[in-house]
Design a protein around this motif. Structure first.
Motif, PDB file in Angstrom:
ATOM      1  N   LEU A 172     -19.057   3.974  -3.201  1.00  0.00           N
ATOM      2  CA  LEU A 172     -20.499   4.205  -3.328  1.00  0.00           C
ATOM      3  C   LEU A 172     -21.327   2.939  -3.100  1.00  0.00           C
ATOM      4  CD1 LEU A 172     -20.637   6.693  -6.362  1.00  0.00           C
ATOM      5  CD2 LEU A 172     -20.753   7.215  -3.924  1.00  0.00           C
ATOM      6  N   LEU A 173     -21.235   1.985  -4.028  1.00  0.00           N
ATOM      7  CA  LEU A 173     -22.071   0.792  -3.945  1.00  0.00           C
ATOM      8  C   LEU A 173     -21.408  -0.362  -3.206  1.00  0.00           C
ATOM      9  CD1 LEU A 173     -23.548   0.762  -7.567  1.00  0.00           C
ATOM     10  CD2 LEU A 173     -24.600   1.651  -5.481  1.00  0.00           C
ATOM     11  N   PHE A 174     -20.110  -0.267  -2.968  1.00  0.00           N
ATOM     12  CA  PHE A 174     -19.426  -1.390  -2.327  1.00  0.00           C
ATOM     13  C   PHE A 174     -18.150  -0.917  -1.643  1.00  0.00           C
ATOM     14  CE2 PHE A 174     -17.815  -0.936  -6.608  1.00  0.00           C
ATOM     15  CZ  PHE A 174     -16.443  -1.121  -6.494  1.00  0.00           C
ATOM     16  N   ASP A 175     -17.699  -1.711  -0.701  1.00  0.00           N
ATOM     17  CA  ASP A 175     -16.417  -1.483  -0.045  1.00  0.00           C
ATOM     18  C   ASP A 175     -15.372  -2.375  -0.697  1.00  0.00           C
ATOM     19  OD1 ASP A 175     -17.388   0.366   1.776  1.00  0.00           O
ATOM     20  OD2 ASP A 175     -17.963  -1.181   3.219  1.00  0.00           O
ATOM     21  N   MET A 176     -14.152  -1.870  -0.828  1.00  0.00           N
ATOM     22  CA  MET A 176     -13.090  -2.649  -1.452  1.00  0.00           C
ATOM     23  C   MET A 176     -11.823  -2.573  -0.607  1.00  0.00           C
ATOM     24  SD  MET A 176     -11.592  -2.437  -5.358  1.00  0.00           S
ATOM     25  CE  MET A 176     -10.470  -1.061  -5.162  1.00  0.00           C
ATOM     26  N   THR A 177     -11.178  -3.729  -0.455  1.00  0.00           N
ATOM     27  CA  THR A 177      -9.899  -3.766   0.233  1.00  0.00           C
ATOM     28  C   THR A 177      -8.818  -3.252  -0.708  1.00  0.00           C
ATOM     29  OG1 THR A 177     -10.579  -5.692   1.536  1.00  0.00           O
ATOM     30  CG2 THR A 177      -8.225  -5.248   1.395  1.00  0.00           C
ATOM     31  N   THR A 178      -8.044  -2.300  -0.262  1.00  0.00           N
ATOM     32  CA  THR A 178      -6.970  -1.740  -1.087  1.00  0.00           C
ATOM     33  C   THR A 178      -5.634  -1.921  -0.369  1.00  0.00           C
ATOM     34  OG1 THR A 178      -7.232   0.470  -0.116  1.00  0.00           O
ATOM     35  CG2 THR A 178      -8.515  -0.032  -2.103  1.00  0.00           C
ATOM     36  N   HIS A 179      -4.560  -1.771  -1.127  1.00  0.00           N
ATOM     37  CA  HIS A 179      -3.223  -1.981  -0.568  1.00  0.00           C
ATOM     38  C   HIS A 179      -2.274  -0.881  -1.039  1.00  0.00           C
ATOM     39  CE1 HIS A 179      -4.313  -5.946   0.981  1.00  0.00           C
ATOM     40  NE2 HIS A 179      -4.921  -6.154  -0.166  1.00  0.00           N
ATOM     41  N   PRO A 180      -2.345   0.306  -0.425  1.00  0.00           N
ATOM     42  CA  PRO A 180      -1.429   1.398  -0.789  1.00  0.00           C
ATOM     43  C   PRO A 180       0.029   1.016  -0.515  1.00  0.00           C
ATOM     44  CG  PRO A 180      -3.275   2.207   0.520  1.00  0.00           C
ATOM     45  CD  PRO A 180      -3.320   0.722   0.594  1.00  0.00           C
ATOM     46  N   VAL A 181       0.927   1.633  -1.305  1.00  0.00           N
ATOM     47  CA  VAL A 181       2.353   1.374  -1.143  1.00  0.00           C
ATOM     48  C   VAL A 181       2.882   2.182   0.041  1.00  0.00           C
ATOM     49  CG1 VAL A 181       4.623   1.511  -2.228  1.00  0.00           C
ATOM     50  CG2 VAL A 181       2.610   0.956  -3.613  1.00  0.00           C
ATOM     51  N   THR A 182       3.529   1.486   0.989  1.00  0.00           N
ATOM     52  CA  THR A 182       4.132   2.172   2.141  1.00  0.00           C
ATOM     53  C   THR A 182       5.647   2.259   1.986  1.00  0.00           C
ATOM     54  OG1 THR A 182       4.151   0.067   3.328  1.00  0.00           O
ATOM     55  CG2 THR A 182       2.305   1.537   3.748  1.00  0.00           C
ATOM     56  N   ASN A 183       6.250   1.239   1.381  1.00  0.00           N
ATOM     57  CA  ASN A 183       7.700   1.252   1.155  1.00  0.00           C
ATOM     58  C   ASN A 183       7.956   1.723  -0.271  1.00  0.00           C
ATOM     59  OD1 ASN A 183      10.432   0.776   0.866  1.00  0.00           O
ATOM     60  ND2 ASN A 183      10.404  -1.235   1.817  1.00  0.00           N
ATOM     61  N   ILE A 184       7.852   3.034  -0.466  1.00  0.00           N
ATOM     62  CA  ILE A 184       8.000   3.592  -1.811  1.00  0.00           C
ATOM     63  C   ILE A 184       9.423   3.417  -2.318  1.00  0.00           C
ATOM     64  CG2 ILE A 184       8.607   5.935  -1.100  1.00  0.00           C
ATOM     65  CD1 ILE A 184       6.189   4.940  -3.954  1.00  0.00           C
ATOM     66  N   THR A 185      10.391   3.304  -1.414  1.00  0.00           N
ATOM     67  CA  THR A 185      11.784   3.118  -1.802  1.00  0.00           C
ATOM     68  C   THR A 185      11.970   1.816  -2.573  1.00  0.00           C
ATOM     69  OG1 THR A 185      12.546   4.351   0.132  1.00  0.00           O
ATOM     70  CG2 THR A 185      14.161   2.940  -0.973  1.00  0.00           C
ATOM     71  N   GLU A 186      11.308   0.759  -2.116  1.00  0.00           N
ATOM     72  CA  GLU A 186      11.425  -0.537  -2.777  1.00  0.00           C
ATOM     73  C   GLU A 186      10.815  -0.498  -4.172  1.00  0.00           C
ATOM     74  OE1 GLU A 186      12.483  -4.508  -3.365  1.00  0.00           O
ATOM     75  OE2 GLU A 186      13.117  -3.042  -1.863  1.00  0.00           O
ATOM     76  N   LYS A 187       9.678   0.186  -4.315  1.00  0.00           N
ATOM     77  CA  LYS A 187       9.069   0.297  -5.642  1.00  0.00           C
ATOM     78  C   LYS A 187       9.938   1.142  -6.565  1.00  0.00           C
ATOM     79  CE  LYS A 187       4.875   1.279  -8.222  1.00  0.00           C
ATOM     80  NZ  LYS A 187       3.410   1.480  -8.177  1.00  0.00           N
ATOM     81  N   GLN A 188      10.491   2.227  -6.047  1.00  0.00           N
ATOM     82  CA  GLN A 188      11.362   3.068  -6.875  1.00  0.00           C
ATOM     83  C   GLN A 188      12.611   2.304  -7.308  1.00  0.00           C
ATOM     84  OE1 GLN A 188      11.931   6.421  -4.252  1.00  0.00           O
ATOM     85  NE2 GLN A 188      10.167   7.542  -5.083  1.00  0.00           N
ATOM     86  N   ARG A 189      13.136   1.452  -6.421  1.00  0.00           N
ATOM     87  CA  ARG A 189      14.295   0.628  -6.782  1.00  0.00           C
ATOM     88  C   ARG A 189      13.947  -0.302  -7.929  1.00  0.00           C
ATOM     89  NH1 ARG A 189      15.991  -4.257  -6.701  1.00  0.00           N
ATOM     90  NH2 ARG A 189      14.025  -4.972  -5.833  1.00  0.00           N
ATOM     91  N   LEU A 190      12.759  -0.899  -7.865  1.00  0.00           N
ATOM     92  CA  LEU A 190      12.316  -1.817  -8.909  1.00  0.00           C
ATOM     93  C   LEU A 190      12.127  -1.087 -10.238  1.00  0.00           C
ATOM     94  CD1 LEU A 190      11.291  -4.666  -9.671  1.00  0.00           C
ATOM     95  CD2 LEU A 190       9.029  -3.962  -8.861  1.00  0.00           C
ATOM     96  N   VAL A 191      11.488   0.076 -10.190  1.00  0.00           N
ATOM     97  CA  VAL A 191      11.270   0.874 -11.397  1.00  0.00           C
ATOM     98  C   VAL A 191      12.603   1.289 -12.007  1.00  0.00           C
ATOM     99  CG1 VAL A 191      10.431   3.109 -12.233  1.00  0.00           C
ATOM    100  CG2 VAL A 191       8.983   1.708 -10.750  1.00  0.00           C
ATOM    101  N   LYS A 192      13.524   1.740 -11.163  1.00  0.00           N
ATOM    102  CA  LYS A 192      14.830   2.182 -11.668  1.00  0.00           C
ATOM    103  C   LYS A 192      15.600   1.030 -12.292  1.00  0.00           C
ATOM    104  CE  LYS A 192      18.830   5.046 -10.566  1.00  0.00           C
ATOM    105  NZ  LYS A 192      19.718   4.286 -11.442  1.00  0.00           N
ATOM    106  N   LYS A 193      15.492  -0.166 -11.717  1.00  0.00           N
ATOM    107  CA  LYS A 193      16.180  -1.321 -12.278  1.00  0.00           C
ATOM    108  C   LYS A 193      15.705  -1.594 -13.705  1.00  0.00           C
ATOM    109  CE  LYS A 193      15.022  -5.614 -11.209  1.00  0.00           C
ATOM    110  NZ  LYS A 193      14.897  -6.925 -10.522  1.00  0.00           N
ATOM    111  N   LEU A 194      14.407  -1.508 -13.930  1.00  0.00           N
ATOM    112  CA  LEU A 194      13.877  -1.747 -15.276  1.00  0.00           C
ATOM    113  C   LEU A 194      14.230  -0.598 -16.223  1.00  0.00           C
ATOM    114  CD1 LEU A 194      10.372  -3.357 -14.654  1.00  0.00           C
ATOM    115  CD2 LEU A 194      12.535  -4.455 -15.206  1.00  0.00           C
ATOM    116  N   GLN A 195      14.169   0.628 -15.732  1.00  0.00           N
ATOM    117  CA  GLN A 195      14.555   1.770 -16.568  1.00  0.00           C
ATOM    118  C   GLN A 195      16.012   1.646 -16.996  1.00  0.00           C
ATOM    119  OE1 GLN A 195      13.680   5.243 -14.221  1.00  0.00           O
ATOM    120  NE2 GLN A 195      11.487   5.196 -14.679  1.00  0.00           N
ATOM    121  N   ASP A 196      16.878   1.321 -16.044  1.00  0.00           N
ATOM    122  CA  ASP A 196      18.301   1.198 -16.351  1.00  0.00           C
ATOM    123  C   ASP A 196      18.564   0.070 -17.350  1.00  0.00           C
ATOM    124  OD1 ASP A 196      18.882   3.259 -14.674  1.00  0.00           O
ATOM    125  OD2 ASP A 196      19.685   2.027 -13.046  1.00  0.00           O
TER     126      ASP A 196
END
Length: 285
Positions: free
Chosen positions: A181-205
């Motif tokens: 609305l009032l401003f534009d913002m640079t964002t960074h969506p996750v494209t390599n979801i496999t890498e994030k899931q690996r990281l999450v699973k490592k901490l869960q385990d």
């Protein structure tokens, strides 16, 4: 910290849930922490700061929660731990007058470049600073939380954006522009979801299948990441995909871990003092 506050529908760990995990826990305690990341050599190498930011980012939106006011200082704490684990800095030896982790100053061990811009910038600040400063002071200086105008030069600027760009270069994030609305913002969506899931699973385990109930037997980087995820208020993101029973067990074990006395844990054999000093700093703040 709001991270360790259980959501309304998840209260106490049921006795039945704990019993289910007891036999598994006994077996896991016999495992060596060296087995924690046996496959990591095949994965993308991330710094602790990059891992914390990745955990905090919303996958599709590409930005952290607007309500999270902890991640900035958490990332600075991650810089100090990363430098210590790479052998660039350490805490001064304890003395009769300076036994506590928060009283001991950060010392330079090596000024050789790390290849990471943020780490090397911090290293330059630490090298140039006289007198030396404590861990808590360095977190405040690097975050810009100081009333001393002569020390504002130590503030690390645009840290999240710089870390996000590193993750873009490593193929984990992408860069987009979003209009709010009032401003534009640079964002960074996750494209390599496999890498994030690996990281999450490592901490869960680490708090479920591989739980050893002793921080000294845990993989040091995993321990550091759990402490930083807690301090950055992104631990909820790690455990949110678990079932209710497993969520409660994971959260309670993580809670027990970060509520240990850093002064006691930091003096134990093979302990990484900087991890516990950073935790002590956040506990005090």
């Amino acid at each position: 910290m709001t991270t360790l506050t259980h959501r309304a529908r998840r209260t106490e760990v049921s006795k039945n849930s704990e019993k289910k995990m007891e036999s598994e826990e006994d077996t896991n305690q016999e495992r060596s922490p060296d087995d924690e990341d046996s496959g990591d050599s095949k994965d993308i190498r991330l710094t602790l700061m990059e891992e914390v930011l990745l955990l905090g980012l919303k996958d599709k939106e590409g930005y952290t929660s607007f309500w999270n006011d902890c991640i900035s200082s958490g990332l600075r704490g991650g810089i100090l731990i990363e430098l210590a684990m790479r052998g660039r800095i350490c805490l001064e030896p304890p003395t009769m007058r300076k036994k506590r982790l928060l009283d001991r100053k950060v010392l330079l061990k090596s000024d050789s470049p790390t290849g990471d811009v943020l780490l090397d910038e911090t290293l330059k600040h630490i090298k140039a600073t006289e007198p030396t400063e404590t861990v808590q002071t360095w977190i405040e200086l690097l975050t810009g939380e100081t009333w001393n105008p002569f020390k504002l030069q130590y503030q690390l600027r645009n840290v999240r954006e710089r870390i996000a760009k590193n993750l873009v270069e490593k193929g984990i994030l992408t860069t987009e522009k979003q209009n709010f609305l009032l401003f534009d913002m640079t964002t960074h969506p996750v494209t390599n979801i496999t890498e994030k899931q690996r990281l999450v699973k490592k901490l869960q385990d680490s708090v479920l299948e591989r739980w050893v109930n002793d921080p000294q037997r845990m993989d040091k980087r995993t321990l550091a990441l759990l402490v930083l995820a807690h301090s950055s208020d992104v631990l909820e993101n790690v455990f949110s995909s678990l079932t209710d029973d497993r969520y409660d067990i994971a959260m309670n074990r993580a809670k027990d871990l970060v509520e240990l006395d850093p002064e006691v844990e930091g003096t134990k054999h093979s302990a990484t003092e900087m991890i516990w000093a950073v935790l002590a700093a956040f506990n005090k703040s």
